[in-house]
Write a protein that holds these residues in place. Structure first.
Motif, PDB file in Angstrom:
ATOM      1  N   LEU A  51      83.443  37.071  49.523  1.00  0.00           N
ATOM      2  CA  LEU A  51      82.123  37.968  49.351  1.00  0.00           C
ATOM      3  C   LEU A  51      81.659  38.726  50.356  1.00  0.00           C
ATOM      4  O   LEU A  51      80.807  39.640  50.183  1.00  0.00           O
ATOM      5  CB  LEU A  51      81.131  36.851  48.798  1.00  0.00           C
ATOM      6  CG  LEU A  51      81.205  35.803  47.457  1.00  0.00           C
ATOM      7  CD1 LEU A  51      80.324  35.064  47.222  1.00  0.00           C
ATOM      8  CD2 LEU A  51      81.471  36.643  46.130  1.00  0.00           C
ATOM      9  N   THR A  52      82.210  38.330  51.575  1.00  0.00           N
ATOM     10  CA  THR A  52      81.527  38.979  52.675  1.00  0.00           C
ATOM     11  C   THR A  52      81.796  40.270  52.711  1.00  0.00           C
ATOM     12  O   THR A  52      80.933  41.140  53.212  1.00  0.00           O
ATOM     13  CB  THR A  52      82.283  38.404  54.132  1.00  0.00           C
ATOM     14  OG1 THR A  52      82.140  37.000  54.245  1.00  0.00           O
ATOM     15  CG2 THR A  52      81.898  39.320  55.349  1.00  0.00           C
ATOM     16  N   HIS A  53      82.841  40.767  52.045  1.00  0.00           N
ATOM     17  CA  HIS A  53      83.250  42.328  52.189  1.00  0.00           C
ATOM     18  C   HIS A  53      82.915  43.111  50.903  1.00  0.00           C
ATOM     19  O   HIS A  53      83.461  44.058  50.375  1.00  0.00           O
ATOM     20  CB  HIS A  53      84.859  42.344  52.404  1.00  0.00           C
ATOM     21  CG  HIS A  53      85.361  41.668  53.536  1.00  0.00           C
ATOM     22  ND1 HIS A  53      85.135  42.265  54.646  1.00  0.00           N
ATOM     23  CD2 HIS A  53      86.136  40.456  53.753  1.00  0.00           C
ATOM     24  CE1 HIS A  53      85.808  41.550  55.780  1.00  0.00           C
ATOM     25  NE2 HIS A  53      86.132  40.477  55.036  1.00  0.00           N
ATOM     26  N   LEU A  54      82.279  42.312  49.971  1.00  0.00           N
ATOM     27  CA  LEU A  54      81.721  42.876  48.672  1.00  0.00           C
ATOM     28  C   LEU A  54      80.900  44.138  48.915  1.00  0.00           C
ATOM     29  O   LEU A  54      79.633  44.073  49.701  1.00  0.00           O
ATOM     30  CB  LEU A  54      80.730  41.934  47.812  1.00  0.00           C
ATOM     31  CG  LEU A  54      80.105  42.322  46.753  1.00  0.00           C
ATOM     32  CD1 LEU A  54      81.384  43.200  45.643  1.00  0.00           C
ATOM     33  CD2 LEU A  54      79.639  41.120  45.816  1.00  0.00           C
ATOM     34  N   PRO A  55      81.101  45.355  48.576  1.00  0.00           N
ATOM     35  CA  PRO A  55      80.201  46.623  48.944  1.00  0.00           C
ATOM     36  C   PRO A  55      79.146  46.552  48.069  1.00  0.00           C
ATOM     37  O   PRO A  55      78.905  46.390  47.119  1.00  0.00           O
ATOM     38  CB  PRO A  55      81.187  47.849  48.583  1.00  0.00           C
ATOM     39  CG  PRO A  55      81.949  47.288  47.576  1.00  0.00           C
ATOM     40  CD  PRO A  55      82.333  45.740  47.929  1.00  0.00           C
ATOM     41  N   LEU A  56      77.998  46.892  48.935  1.00  0.00           N
ATOM     42  CA  LEU A  56      76.651  46.962  48.390  1.00  0.00           C
ATOM     43  C   LEU A  56      76.544  47.939  47.321  1.00  0.00           C
ATOM     44  O   LEU A  56      75.821  47.750  46.356  1.00  0.00           O
ATOM     45  CB  LEU A  56      75.482  47.357  49.359  1.00  0.00           C
ATOM     46  CG  LEU A  56      75.195  46.309  50.473  1.00  0.00           C
ATOM     47  CD1 LEU A  56      74.133  46.968  51.344  1.00  0.00           C
ATOM     48  CD2 LEU A  56      74.927  44.964  49.886  1.00  0.00           C
TER      49      LEU A  56
END
Length: 569
Positions: A357-362
């Motif tokens: 989830l850290t790399h989930l783009p806004l």
């Protein structure tokens, strides 16, 4: 031991288990991106959305009555949270997080207390047009607030003009990779909502399976977004969710920041009211196909406990979500075990998969919000209200514009004021009909609508179509006197079949009217007085005052007051 178990668990059937497990897994897949996205709408770190989902689901499953209600963060609640807290602390700061938890605690405490003292009727404080106007305008604000993140810009602003001005001021910083990724995610979600299910059915999948798979479109968008920012150089610089702490939250009562508790009390009440109306509406919608009833007080208590749990575990106010609950029901949920499965699934994600989830783009999260909330911006209720009741249309329009131009907190106050004003306007000027008797029957009807209705010489029958209270007593008195000026008679029969309640002001008005008419040679009679109203009048001494002038029915008054037949031999 069985007495402390929830009703659904005491009556659980083994045949329900496969459907509950399936529904729980499907809602887990839907709730992960939703909870992250709505936390960002609330101005909170993404993990706050997960914290606001697990414990409330468990508590509602143990205390709630709806078989498929899914409790957690919702778009409008998140917007209300942001509007309240952004004036008191910097979004994302430690004080802001603590205030969000206290907002959940206060609203939860209010909900539980209202459930204990049986205040389920509080849902009626917001009329349907006002609630729909508030929801539609809030959806517009949410969509516009996410246009910035959708294209790589910063969102913000409590009103529509402020949001548009902020976006216009950043126009030179438009990030085309964000536009590409966010736009692609949005197009996929909009297409999947209407087209994916028929496509899957055309490929041979059963309708139920195709429906469930189509509901997982947000997970596909999330997975694709994570893959893009981790593998494609052009997307690596896009804003991302950032580190999400691994593990389950621990119970904690945060210290209240340096603000007065009263600064949160009124917003907490409004949030509690909106959340309760939303949750009750969803519960009633889910109960209707099963011919079940919903206990408003039980719903208040269960929702209160869910919010208390959210506050103690680092979350923010929660409510029953319409789309999420419908997915739960469509996936086959037979009981609240499905919500317990969802809570377990979320706990598993929080314990093992937060690194992804850290790399989930806004931009992708923004697309999921816009796709989910966009359908709520409909103005169809305004068109329907305009064709049926202009007062309801005015309530919708005033609330809608107030939310957009003044903010959600001011807008909801305006909505409540409009609801009360419309009610006062309708009850303060009640319809008063002159009645006549239909030939050959005991039926009395408005002489303006029924030409055949006959009147009695020297007697005027008037029906007041509203309860009598302080808000309309003076108007009713004046309207009756005007009718008597236009129809000089010696007897007036006040038909009270539509009067369900009288207060002290109305009692005083009737006494004064009786005295005034007596001075003018007019006798006031009462007919069709209902039991609760008669009890009030009896305590006020009306039997002694109106001896021989109170009739069981309008027909009895007619027969008693009609002139005797003139016989000629």
């Amino acid at each position: 031991m069985t007495g402390v178990l929830p009703g659904w668990l005491r009556q659980y059937r083994r045949a329900w288990l496969p459907a509950d497990l399936t529904a729980g897994v499907v809602v887990t897949l839907l709730l992960v991106p939703q909870s992250l996205a709505y936390a960002l709408v609330a101005g909170l770190p993404a993990q706050a959305g997960l914290y606001a989902s697990v414990v409330p689901l468990v508590l509602y499953a143990l205390a709630g009555r709806s078989h498929a209600q899914s409790v957690g963060p919702m778009a409008v609640t998140s917007l209300l949270t942001a509007a309240t807290l952004s004036r008191l602390a910097e979004p994302g700061s430690a004080d802001y997080l603590a205030l969000a938890a206290w907002l959940a605690l206060l609203s939860g405490g209010l909900l539980y207390l209202m459930g204990r003292i049986r205040m389920g009727f509080i849902a009626d404080a917001l009329s349907r047009p006002v609630l729909e106007g508030f929801t539609a305008a809030s959806a517009v604000l949410i969509v516009v607030s996410q246009l910035g993140p959708l294209v790589g810009l910063k969102g913000g602003g409590a009103t529509l003009p402020a949001q548009l001005a902020g976006l216009f001021g950043q126009r030179e910083s438009l990030a085309w990779p964000g536009v590409l990724l966010g736009g692609a995610a949005l197009l996929w979600l909009v297409w999947a909502r209407n087209r994916l299910r028929p496509l899957l059915q055309g490929l041979g999948l059963r309708p139920a399976v195709a429906l469930l798979l189509s509901r997982t479109a947000p997970i596909v968008a999330v997975a694709a977004g994570i893959a893009m920012v981790t593998t494609q150089p052009w997307a690596t610089g896009l804003p991302q969710v950032g580190p999400v702490p691994r593990g389950l939250p621990l119970p904690d009562l945060p210290a209240l920041p340096a603000v007065r508790l009263t600064d949160l009390a009124l917003p907490a009440f409004f949030i509690a009211l909106v959340n309760y109306v939303q949750s009750l509406s969803v519960a009633q919608l889910l109960a209707a196909p099963r011919r079940e009833t919903v206990d408003p007080e039980a719903e208040l208590r269960a929702l209160g406990l869910a919010n208390l749990g959210a506050g103690f575990f680092g979350g923010f106010p929660v409510t029953g979500g319409l789309s999420r609950s419908l997915v739960n029901a469509e996936a086959g949920a037979q009981s609240q075990l499905a919500s317990l499965v969802t809570a377990a699934g979320l706990a598993l994600v929080m314990s093992t998969a937060t690194g992804l989830l850290t790399h989930l783009p806004l931009a992708v999260l923004a697309a999921t919000i816009v796709a989910a909330v966009g359908s709520m911006t409909s103005l169809t209720p305004l068109r329907v209200a305009w064709g049926t009741d202009r007062a309801d249309a005015a309530g919708f329009a005033v609330t809608f514009l107030a939310v957009l131009l003044l903010g959600v907190d001011t807008g909801i106050v305006a909505g409540i004021v409009v609801s009360l004003a419309v009610w006062l306007a309708r009850t303060g000027r009640p319809h008063i009909a002159e009645l006549g008797r239909l030939p050959g029957s005991e039926h009395f009807r408005n002489v303006e609508r029924f030409d055949a209705a006959a009147t009695l010489p020297g007697v005027l029958f008037l029906r007041v179509d509203e309860s009598l209270y302080f808000g309309n007593a003076r108007h009713v008195r004046e309207a009756i006197l005007q009718r008597l000026d236009a129809h000089p008679v010696s007897r007036l029969v006040l038909v009270m079949s539509a009067v369900n309640r009288v207060d002290m002001t109305a009692v005083s008005m009737l006494q004064a009217l009786d005295d005034q008419l007596a001075c003018c040679g007019v006798a006031l009679h009462l007919a069709e007085v209902k039991g609760p109203v008669a009890a009030v009048l009896e305590r006020a001494g009306f039997p002694a005052r109106f001896g021989g002038r109170v009739w069981l029915s309008a027909g009895a008054a007619w027969d008693a007051l009609a002139p005797a037949p003139d016989f000629h031999i």
